[in-house]
Design an enzyme around this catalytic site. Sequence first.
Site, mmCIF file in Angstrom:
data_model
loop_
_atom_site.group_PDB
_atom_site.id
_atom_site.type_symbol
_atom_site.label_atom_id
_atom_site.label_comp_id
_atom_site.label_asym_id
_atom_site.label_seq_id
_atom_site.Cartn_x
_atom_site.Cartn_y
_atom_site.Cartn_z
ATOM 1 N N LYS A 269 -10.566 6.657 47.815
ATOM 2 C CA LYS A 269 -10.186 7.020 46.445
ATOM 3 C C LYS A 269 -11.403 7.297 45.562
ATOM 4 O O LYS A 269 -11.393 8.226 44.755
ATOM 5 C CB LYS A 269 -9.338 5.891 45.853
ATOM 6 C CG LYS A 269 -8.528 6.317 44.658
ATOM 7 C CD LYS A 269 -7.549 5.211 44.256
ATOM 8 C CE LYS A 269 -6.720 5.645 43.045
ATOM 9 N NZ LYS A 269 -5.820 4.563 42.609
ATOM 10 N N GLN B 49 -2.679 -1.732 50.839
ATOM 11 C CA GLN B 49 -2.427 -0.457 51.521
ATOM 12 C C GLN B 49 -3.656 0.057 52.275
ATOM 13 O O GLN B 49 -3.887 1.258 52.358
ATOM 14 C CB GLN B 49 -1.889 0.598 50.537
ATOM 15 C CG GLN B 49 -0.478 0.239 50.061
ATOM 16 C CD GLN B 49 0.262 1.388 49.404
ATOM 17 O OE1 GLN B 49 -0.360 2.240 48.774
ATOM 18 N NE2 GLN B 49 1.579 1.408 49.543
ATOM 19 N N GLU C 236 6.743 10.065 55.428
ATOM 20 C CA GLU C 236 5.539 10.773 55.882
ATOM 21 C C GLU C 236 5.679 11.356 57.281
ATOM 22 O O GLU C 236 5.021 12.343 57.612
ATOM 23 C CB GLU C 236 4.320 9.859 55.801
ATOM 24 C CG GLU C 236 3.860 9.547 54.368
ATOM 25 C CD GLU C 236 4.565 8.338 53.769
ATOM 26 O OE1 GLU C 236 5.541 7.856 54.379
ATOM 27 O OE2 GLU C 236 4.141 7.881 52.692
#
Lengths: 172, 580
Positions: free
Chosen positions: B164, B115, B52
């Site tokens: 999400k 995460q 990333e």
Amino acid sequence: MMHIKQEAEERHVLTITVDNEAGILAKIAGLFTARGYNIDSLTVADITENHAVSRITIVTHGPPSQIDQIHAQLERLVPVHKVVDLTEVGPYVQRELALIKVTGVGEKRVEALRIAGVFRARPVDTTTGSFIFELTGAPDKIDSFVALMRDLGLVEVGRTGIVAMIRGQHEA
Amino acid sequence: MTEERSGANILVESLVKQGVEVVFGYPGGAVLPIYDALFGDERLRHILVRHEAGAAHAAEGYARSTGKPGVVLVTSGPGATNAITGIADAFMDSIPLVIITGQVPTGLIGSDAFQEADTVGISRHCTKHNYLVKDPSELAAIIDEAFQIATSGRPGPVLIDIPKDVQIASAPWNDAPAQRRQRYAPRTEGSAEEIAQAVEMIAQAKAPVLYTGGGVINSGPRATALLRELQEKTGAPVTSTLMGLGAFPADHPDWLGMLGMHGTYEANLAMNQADLIVCIGARFDDRVTGRLDAFAPNSEKIHIDIDRASINKTVPVDLPIIGDCAKVLDQILTLWGDRKGQDLTAWKARVQEWRGKDSLYFPLSDKAIMPQLAVQRLFELTKDKNPVISTEVGQHQMWAAQYFHFFGPNKWLTSGGLGTMGYGLPAAIGAQLGNPDSLVIDIAGDASIQMNIQELGTATQYRLPVKVFILNNEWMGMVRQWQELTYESRYSQSYSDSLPDFVKLAEAYGWKGIRIENESQLDAGIQEMIDYDGPVIVDCLVAKESNCFPMIPSGAAHTEMILYGDTVAGTMDDEAKALV
């Protein structure tokens, strides 16, 4: 050998109007820590009917060039509408509220109550052995009162930090 | 027509609406709905990086070389934290990025979910602004505002953290323009009084210098053109920060070269002796000023900057003008008209004298290729192609800044403020995507290149013909140099032990590898690199212990430069050591 140098510092009162969005307080308080500025006190509450805008009062101290940077760095934040350095713009009114718990009996208890009268501190809770006084005023007035109570059974102090506003008919 | 769309879908549509063509990203659990919305969508080109950090630097390279904002898409937790270095880099160097990070579902935020990281908290002080989106109906307006904030005023990175469940939940969507909050309106023009005073000060100056920075590049090509016009009208010599290289053509007789710690003698002496410094889009960085109490002691200073917080931060100025470089330069030029400034003959004669020091001189060696020579030859053999150059961080970066020359904006990509090793390769990849027909070269060092070496695979995958030119001296050269100059050559941990075979490494990734071992192979090796229609690593073995000069030692004044051949004490007092 090297030693850390200190610069002359000034106390400034800043008011900041901000969008009342999540994380705004962390953003502002964090800016102070991230850039090594000082916060002596910080108060915040929303001030509009729809809760969209908050007003923050920060008391800080630092060298004059740093105060100017604080002002500029705060203004750079997107949710910040306006920053006013009251110390710069002045004169201004500043008020702070304190709750002061004092325990004692006999002479000391009478003296505490007498001094509270002089300071216009109001007992808001009383037992036979204690008082909680409520006192509003400029920070140095509260400092003096607290100092006097130390010898008279001071147990606990809570202070709000100041809110402040420019004198006269105009908005700062 | 209004219809219900998922958050992920609204995001994709909004990016398309913003004119985004390329997204640099890496998928993961918390962005799966977005990746599903991207699946098969031909309008956005997704570039899959290998780490990333590579995504953020590639987006920076893309942004810096095209003038358009770079877009990054990464997952929650480690995806976001890996991107932070690139975000902080963009924040320091004022590069417009919009970073989309996935987040755990709203209900799990704060529960130490898998995460999960406090992305908004972590990125708070290295973004210009950031958002946590809690409802898909807010997305369109937030994305619209994010692009506005990233690209206007002083540009910078803006991060949007999207849980999400917000990506999956739906909200009304229509093609109408998003309802942007009108709350970000940076000042872009100087006041009439400020402009008049600036014109007066410039007209009176007998020893003026134009000190330009990355702000001129960020302001766009028009600012570059106006800078040249102002120079023509006034005759003032021009110097630039590391970030501003290319804004003024390096072959112009009034070009002084870069200033600062590794700047030229003439640039630093001109700054020291000037009676007027016009700072345009630069910020008096510590690498530029040297010791503050000895910085440009006899000059008045005008500071043109769009960021009010950059003014009087370290150096007090006489006339601040808050505004966009192009607009303010235009205002100054309009008022200047056909005015004539002072006669600068005497001033230019002094500058000429300083040039006579030939501060970029370096001795050639018959044993090894001097790194400076390698950059000079690289420049000579590629200049006709008008290449885009990126760098990593260290000695090679300074040699590139000194010996590679630039004639236009957006050709020079380097990590100036944060000084991020590992920037150059992904930045070159981003630049190549934005400039498919350009020759893009990452001038690298043997240590830096290993910090994002995994991105070799990205270039291979997208058939990007980027070139990596490694000045390999088997040291973290700048660390070694400082240890030599300030810690009596105690080389603590600065030797690049166990280097890979860069030629074989190139081949392992499907690149071409070229090794240049001596001067007789230098030109041919560079030419072979240019001629190869694909990605190339050149492992150019250079003199191992060359130092980067000229140099203003930490804590010294502009007048105390070390040039090649000067004796260096090998130690420093504690006050100087304590400086960055």
